[in-house]
Design a protein around this motif. Structure first.
Motif, PDB file in Angstrom:
ATOM      1  N   UNK A  20       0.842  -1.179   0.000  1.00 50.71           N
ATOM      2  CA  UNK A  20       0.000   0.000   0.000  1.00 50.71           C
ATOM      3  C   UNK A  20       0.883   1.236   0.000  1.00 50.71           C
ATOM      4  N   UNK A  21       0.628   2.156  -0.915  1.00 43.49           N
ATOM      5  CA  UNK A  21       1.449   3.357  -1.026  1.00 43.49           C
ATOM      6  C   UNK A  21       0.564   4.497  -1.512  1.00 43.49           C
ATOM      7  N   UNK A  22       0.566   5.636  -0.796  1.00 40.16           N
ATOM      8  CA  UNK A  22      -0.236   6.813  -1.162  1.00 40.16           C
ATOM      9  C   UNK A  22      -1.713   6.453  -1.321  1.00 40.16           C
ATOM     10  N   UNK A  23      -2.172   5.526  -0.463  1.00 40.26           N
ATOM     11  CA  UNK A  23      -3.573   5.154  -0.464  1.00 40.26           C
ATOM     12  C   UNK A  23      -3.982   4.243  -1.593  1.00 40.26           C
ATOM     13  N   UNK A  24      -3.030   3.704  -2.327  1.00 36.52           N
ATOM     14  CA  UNK A  24      -3.334   2.883  -3.491  1.00 36.52           C
ATOM     15  C   UNK A  24      -2.702   1.510  -3.306  1.00 36.52           C
ATOM     16  N   UNK A  56       9.535   4.337 -10.006  1.00 38.68           N
ATOM     17  CA  UNK A  56      10.539   3.287 -10.172  1.00 38.68           C
ATOM     18  C   UNK A  56      10.492   2.332  -9.003  1.00 38.68           C
ATOM     19  N   UNK A  57      11.593   1.645  -8.784  1.00 41.63           N
ATOM     20  CA  UNK A  57      11.677   0.658  -7.728  1.00 41.63           C
ATOM     21  C   UNK A  57      12.991   0.844  -6.967  1.00 41.63           C
ATOM     22  N   UNK A  58      13.034   0.308  -5.759  1.00 47.18           N
ATOM     23  CA  UNK A  58      14.279   0.240  -5.021  1.00 47.18           C
ATOM     24  C   UNK A  58      14.514  -1.228  -4.665  1.00 47.18           C
ATOM     25  N   UNK A  59      15.701  -1.722  -5.006  1.00 43.99           N
ATOM     26  CA  UNK A  59      16.069  -3.103  -4.741  1.00 43.99           C
ATOM     27  C   UNK A  59      16.991  -3.139  -3.527  1.00 43.99           C
ATOM     28  N   UNK A  60      16.594  -3.879  -2.512  1.00 46.56           N
ATOM     29  CA  UNK A  60      17.393  -4.059  -1.307  1.00 46.56           C
ATOM     30  C   UNK A  60      18.025  -5.454  -1.333  1.00 46.56           C
ATOM     31  N   UNK A  71      21.315  -1.136  -1.171  1.00 46.69           N
ATOM     32  CA  UNK A  71      20.132  -0.954  -2.007  1.00 46.69           C
ATOM     33  C   UNK A  71      20.477  -0.090  -3.200  1.00 46.69           C
ATOM     34  N   UNK A  72      19.712  -0.237  -4.258  1.00 44.46           N
ATOM     35  CA  UNK A  72      19.846   0.623  -5.436  1.00 44.46           C
ATOM     36  C   UNK A  72      18.455   1.004  -5.910  1.00 44.46           C
ATOM     37  N   UNK A  73      18.339   2.179  -6.520  1.00 45.72           N
ATOM     38  CA  UNK A  73      17.088   2.612  -7.132  1.00 45.72           C
ATOM     39  C   UNK A  73      17.159   2.357  -8.624  1.00 45.72           C
ATOM     40  N   UNK A  74      16.061   1.880  -9.179  1.00 46.73           N
ATOM     41  CA  UNK A  74      16.003   1.622 -10.618  1.00 46.73           C
ATOM     42  C   UNK A  74      14.769   2.305 -11.185  1.00 46.73           C
ATOM     43  N   UNK A  75      14.829   2.614 -12.444  1.00 51.50           N
ATOM     44  CA  UNK A  75      13.748   3.341 -13.110  1.00 51.50           C
ATOM     45  C   UNK A  75      12.603   2.386 -13.460  1.00 51.50           C
ATOM     46  N   UNK A  76      11.703   2.859 -14.326  1.00 44.28           N
ATOM     47  CA  UNK A  76      10.575   2.033 -14.770  1.00 44.28           C
ATOM     48  C   UNK A  76      11.107   0.945 -15.698  1.00 44.28           C
ATOM     49  N   UNK A  77      11.462  -0.170 -15.124  1.00 40.90           N
ATOM     50  CA  UNK A  77      12.048  -1.272 -15.873  1.00 40.90           C
ATOM     51  C   UNK A  77      11.495  -2.568 -15.310  1.00 40.90           C
ATOM     52  N   UNK A  78      11.833  -3.662 -15.880  1.00 47.39           N
ATOM     53  CA  UNK A  78      11.363  -4.945 -15.362  1.00 47.39           C
ATOM     54  C   UNK A  78      12.507  -5.870 -14.974  1.00 47.39           C
ATOM     55  N   UNK A  98       8.591   2.974  -5.623  1.00 46.79           N
ATOM     56  CA  UNK A  98       8.795   4.413  -5.463  1.00 46.79           C
ATOM     57  C   UNK A  98       7.761   5.142  -6.301  1.00 46.79           C
ATOM     58  N   UNK A  99       7.091   6.146  -5.708  1.00 44.74           N
ATOM     59  CA  UNK A  99       6.037   6.860  -6.419  1.00 44.74           C
ATOM     60  C   UNK A  99       6.476   8.271  -6.787  1.00 44.74           C
ATOM     61  N   UNK A 100       5.713   8.863  -7.682  1.00 40.70           N
ATOM     62  CA  UNK A 100       6.066  10.192  -8.191  1.00 40.70           C
ATOM     63  C   UNK A 100       5.978  11.276  -7.130  1.00 40.70           C
ATOM     64  N   UNK A 101       5.256  11.037  -6.030  1.00 44.88           N
ATOM     65  CA  UNK A 101       5.165  12.047  -4.967  1.00 44.88           C
ATOM     66  C   UNK A 101       6.142  11.773  -3.821  1.00 44.88           C
TER      67      UNK A 101
END
Length: 276
Positions: A20-24, A56-60, A71-78, A98-101
């Motif tokens: 759950x993130x930002x109510x979604x 994007x995402x963060x991989x721990x 950890x590393x942050x990655x963009x919109x990828x799969x 990770x969300x845009x806000x």
């Protein structure tokens, strides 16, 4: 029949990242793979998140099941590839959204993968070298122990035939065989490479001997193995099984025959890592 690595990859397809993130309620989807590119690298993959709020995402990741050192942050990828990981160690991974806000979700389910060791094998890493069905020998410049640690209804056979595909003929001139039998090899907890040596001494035509074998609770299995069909009669063949994980003090190898008897000429067990 699957080895341990195949079990990890298949099981990952069933794991759903939900947070759950930002109510979604965001469904990251299922991870489709966690596989080693080469020693020291690992590639993680997942299905795309289609939320309009996705940044994007963060991989721990780390070597502890309960905390992550990096950890590393990655963009919109799969998928992403992590490099420079320590060889011979299990790593544990989890992801967040990770969300845009600027928000970050909770952790996903954890997945694990083993980083294999590159390079050769030191003699100190050899735990067992067993001449199945025979006495202690030196073959191909290597010392092999007399047959032991076997179980079940089983007998031995040998002859002095010349063996193709090897310089260690003596090793393949004896065998242990049976309808249903196995080996329970004492080992410490760890990750091992297992090498199983075969040569067909008795038959010369296909479908004369067909058998199944499996290693350590089905981490590896071979169905309908016909030595003559694969390499011919009186010819050496070696099956190498990597990343066999043992936690109960015994590495088990089991044989079951479909036609005639299962058999084995020699067994090697090599320690890869004591970290599990």
């Amino acid at each position: 029949m699957r080895n341990f690595y195949e079990w990890i990859v298949t099981d990952l397809r069933k794991v759903f990242f939900r947070s759950v993130c930002a109510g979604l309620l965001i469904a990251m989807g299922c991870v489709w793979g966690a596989g080693s590119v080469h020693a020291g690298d690992i590639t993680l993959g997942w299905t795309a998140n289609t939320s309009p709020y996705l940044k994007g995402y963060k991989i721990y990741y780390g070597t502890s099941k309960t905390s992550y050192a990096s950890n590393i942050s990655v963009a919109k990828t799969t998928s992403c590839t992590l490099s420079g990981l320590k060889e011979g160690v299990y790593y544990y991974f989890a992801a967040t959204v990770l969300t845009t806000d600027g928000k970050e979700s909770g952790f996903s389910n954890q997945v694990a993968a083993y980083i294999p060791v590159s390079g050769g094998t030191a003699s100190s890493d050899v735990v067992h070298r067993i001449n199945a069905g025979g006495s202690a020998v030196t073959a191909g410049g290597v010392d092999w122990d007399a047959d032991r640690y076997y179980n079940g209804s089983t007998r031995t056979y040998g002859n002095s035939s010349s063996i193709a595909g090897t310089t260690a003929d003596l090793l393949y001139q004896t065998e242990r065989y049976g309808k249903t039998f196995g080996y329970s090899l004492p080992v410490s907890s760890g990750v091992y490479t297992v090498k199983l040596h075969f040569a067909e001494l008795y038959f010369s035509s296909v479908n004369s001997r067909v058998f199944d074998l499996e290693v350590e609770n089905r981490q590896f299995a071979l169905d309908n193995f016909d030595i003559v069909r694969e390499v011919g009669s009186k010819t050496a063949v070696v099956k190498t099984i990597n990343n066999v994980r043992v936690v109960d003090g015994s590495l088990d190898i089991d044989f079951g025959a479909a036609i005639d008897n299962g058999k084995i000429s020699a067994i090697e067990v090599i320690l890869v890592s004591a970290n599990i």
